[in-house]
Write an enzyme that holds these catalytic residues in place. Structure first.
Site, mmCIF file in Angstrom:
data_model
loop_
_atom_site.group_PDB
_atom_site.id
_atom_site.type_symbol
_atom_site.label_atom_id
_atom_site.label_comp_id
_atom_site.label_asym_id
_atom_site.label_seq_id
_atom_site.Cartn_x
_atom_site.Cartn_y
_atom_site.Cartn_z
ATOM 1 N N GLU A 87 79.866 47.352 75.122
ATOM 2 C CA GLU A 87 80.070 48.557 76.010
ATOM 3 C C GLU A 87 81.382 48.930 75.945
ATOM 4 O OE1 GLU A 87 78.538 51.196 78.221
ATOM 5 O OE2 GLU A 87 77.260 49.729 77.807
ATOM 6 N N GLU A 94 83.384 56.844 72.827
ATOM 7 C CA GLU A 94 83.308 58.067 73.515
ATOM 8 C C GLU A 94 84.211 58.504 73.925
ATOM 9 O OE1 GLU A 94 80.465 56.861 76.431
ATOM 10 O OE2 GLU A 94 78.620 56.983 75.177
#
Length: 158
Positions: A87, A94
């Site tokens: 994560e 991102e």
């Protein structure tokens, strides 16, 4: 798994010295503060990271309840770490992609973001498999089910 552009992603709550720093940290404590700030930012910005943390806490409580052995704890800890680490990487990818493409669509940006999110999904799948393998005998024992496969086979041979 995908970050959204909203109030939390604007980095408005970050002190000026953190957002304006462009040179390398020469001070250990300043570097440590920046690292902790990074952890705080992912917890604030990413809903899925908060979900992973809550689930990890629940898994740890279940492990304490069932009295996992040391080797089992090793596997459970690694499974949780793999998901949380993936994560972190997803968020990094991102953020970098958003920085590069800004608000424009690009198929490679979509590919990078989708693959990063897919990596988190694969990590969660591996975590689930590991947790099922680890917790299965403990849960079955609670219900009086034979947990050793070889003992089960010997019962049928008699």
């Amino acid at each position: 798994m995908a970050s959204r552009d909203n109030e939390r992603t604007k980095l408005e709550d970050v002190p000026d010295q953190v957002t304006k720093q462009t040179d390398r940290n020469n001070n250990f404590f300043k570097a440590m503060r920046n690292s902790l700030n990074g952890i705080w930012m992912i917890l604030v910005r990413e809903r899925n990271m908060r979900i992973h943390i809550v689930l990890a806490f629940m898994i740890l409580v279940a492990g304490l309840h069932y009295g996992l052995y040391r080797a089992d704890w090793l596997w459970v800890t690694m499974a949780i770490f793999i998901v949380i680490f993936s994560e972190f990487l997803n968020t990094i990818i991102e953020a970098v992609v958003d920085l590069v493409v800004e608000k424009k669509y690009h198929p490679l940006a979509k590919l990078a973001k989708d693959v990063a999110a897919g990596a988190v999904l694969v990590a969660v799948g591996v975590e689930i498999i590991i947790l099922l393998i680890i917790f299965q005998p403990y849960v079955w024992r609670q219900f009086g089910i034979v947990t050793n496969f070889s003992d089960l086979l010997h019962q049928f041979q008699k």
